[in-house]
Write an enzyme that holds these catalytic residues in place. Structure first.
Site, PDB file in Angstrom:
ATOM      1  N   CYS A   1       0.843  -1.187   0.000  1.00  0.00           N
ATOM      2  CA  CYS A   1       0.000   0.000   0.000  1.00  0.00           C
ATOM      3  C   CYS A   1       0.882   1.243   0.000  1.00  0.00           C
ATOM      4  O   CYS A   1       2.054   1.206   0.374  1.00  0.00           O
ATOM      5  CB  CYS A   1      -0.902   0.017   1.229  1.00  0.00           C
ATOM      6  SG  CYS A   1      -2.082  -1.343   1.301  1.00  0.00           S
TER       7      CYS A   1
ATOM      8  N   GLU B   1       0.903   3.762   1.969  1.00  0.00           N
ATOM      9  CA  GLU B   1       1.402   4.150   3.276  1.00  0.00           C
ATOM     10  C   GLU B   1       2.719   3.438   3.613  1.00  0.00           C
ATOM     11  O   GLU B   1       3.633   4.046   4.165  1.00  0.00           O
ATOM     12  CB  GLU B   1       0.369   3.833   4.371  1.00  0.00           C
ATOM     13  CG  GLU B   1      -0.914   4.630   4.255  1.00  0.00           C
ATOM     14  CD  GLU B   1      -2.013   3.851   3.547  1.00  0.00           C
ATOM     15  OE1 GLU B   1      -3.161   3.909   4.006  1.00  0.00           O
ATOM     16  OE2 GLU B   1      -1.701   3.184   2.530  1.00  0.00           O
TER      17      GLU B   1
ATOM     18  N   ARG C   1     -10.624  11.286  -5.290  1.00  0.00           N
ATOM     19  CA  ARG C   1     -11.336  10.401  -4.365  1.00  0.00           C
ATOM     20  C   ARG C   1     -11.133  10.790  -2.910  1.00  0.00           C
ATOM     21  O   ARG C   1     -11.843  10.319  -2.028  1.00  0.00           O
ATOM     22  CB  ARG C   1     -10.917   8.947  -4.586  1.00  0.00           C
ATOM     23  CG  ARG C   1     -11.442   8.365  -5.901  1.00  0.00           C
ATOM     24  CD  ARG C   1     -11.141   6.887  -6.020  1.00  0.00           C
ATOM     25  NE  ARG C   1      -9.718   6.625  -6.176  1.00  0.00           N
ATOM     26  CZ  ARG C   1      -9.045   5.700  -5.506  1.00  0.00           C
ATOM     27  NH1 ARG C   1      -9.658   4.978  -4.582  1.00  0.00           N
ATOM     28  NH2 ARG C   1      -7.762   5.498  -5.733  1.00  0.00           N
TER      29      ARG C   1
ATOM     30  N   CYS D   1      -5.954   0.232   5.343  1.00  0.00           N
ATOM     31  CA  CYS D   1      -6.484  -1.132   5.400  1.00  0.00           C
ATOM     32  C   CYS D   1      -6.067  -1.775   6.721  1.00  0.00           C
ATOM     33  O   CYS D   1      -5.268  -1.231   7.488  1.00  0.00           O
ATOM     34  CB  CYS D   1      -5.982  -1.950   4.218  1.00  0.00           C
ATOM     35  SG  CYS D   1      -4.217  -2.350   4.288  1.00  0.00           S
TER      36      CYS D   1
END
Length: 284
Positions: free
Chosen positions: A83, A85, A111, A117
């Site tokens: 991801c 991050e 977005r 997550c």
């Protein structure tokens, strides 16, 4: 900012209530700048058009203890590509950052901010439990302690595996005695007692216990007591004020203040804060 899937469920009435941790607070200017860095990064680097799948669709930015900011984008892969991050955290480490203050992820094509997550949340708890994470909430964007994103979380370490519940993980580092922040170049003169005053503009302090935080990486915290606060004009600062700050004359102190507060006028009011350090060793 878009809310992502949670926002849509709230809007459609499919979710009646959302848990918002007690550590949640509105974003400050530095955190808003972090969001903007993540947005700019993914807008510039995404490989997907609107409503298209892609390998790089989320950007992230992380702020280190000394306010340096680092960015990264996700690398989607069916085997579990990282991801955004985690990429940003790796980039920060590669450039010398060791202690992280805040992190955020932003989706491409407007977005907005995306919550981390489950895997990322566990990583945050394991390595940076007091780091703040910017997430969307019904009240808008909020900054939340990483540990609060996983109620009753247990921390994993390479040495011991999954540990038992540690309540200290959920303690907000901003709680407790008020914080007075310093540039790290002042650490030794404060620690030695050569500097016992600090002059502040629009940065109020209060009498009593305080934590002196030196924004190095890792940051250093000294326990102290604020023993006096004097309100005066910049023009009223004295040579004695300057000498208590490790300087020589009031004119020299005024020049230093202009470096900290561009545009500061002699007619502006400042607070001269007198303090005494209790813990000269400090904790990183």
């Amino acid at each position: 900012m878009a809310w992502n899937a949670l926002g849509r469920l709230l809007t459609e009435g499919k979710v009646a209530k959302v848990y918002v941790p007690s550590s949640a607070r509105a974003l400050d200017d530095d955190e808003r700048e972090l969001v903007e860095l993540a947005r700019r990064t993914i807008d510039a680097q995404t490989d997907a058009g609107p409503d298209e799948d892609g390998i790089h669709t989320v950007g992230a930015a992380v702020m280190a203890a000394n306010y340096r900011m680092f960015a990264g984008v996700n690398l989607y892969h069916f085997t579990g590509g990282p991801c955004a991050e985690l990429v940003a955290l790796g980039a920060a480490r590669a450039q010398g950052a060791r202690q992280m203050r805040c992190i955020v992820a932003v989706g491409n094509h407007g977005r907005g901010v995306i919550g981390p997550c489950g895997r990322d949340r566990q990583v945050f708890v394991d390595y940076y439990p007091t780091m703040r994470v910017i997430v969307p909430t019904p009240a808008g964007l909020r900054s939340v302690l990483a540990a609060d994103l996983m109620p009753l979380a247990q921390q994993w370490t390479p040495e011991a595996g999954m540990n038992g519940l540690d309540p200290s993980l959920c303690q907000d580092p901003e709680a407790g005695p008020p914080i007075i922040r310093f540039n790290p170049r002042y650490l030794e003169v404060v620690r030695s007692g050569a500097k016992t005053k600090t002059t502040r503009f629009r940065d109020p302090a209060q009498l009593g216990s305080a934590r002196l935080v030196f924004e190095s990486d890792p940051e250093v915290v000294l326990s102290a007591e604020v023993t006096g606060i004097r309100h005066c004009l910049v023009s009223e600062l004295t040579n004695q004020d300057a000498q208590a700050e490790g300087l020589t004359t009031a004119a020299e102190l005024r020049e230093v203040l202009k470096g900290h507060y561009p545009g500061l006028a002699v007619s502006d009011e400042v607070d001269v804060v007198t303090f005494q350090v209790n813990d000269k060793a400090g904790a990183a």
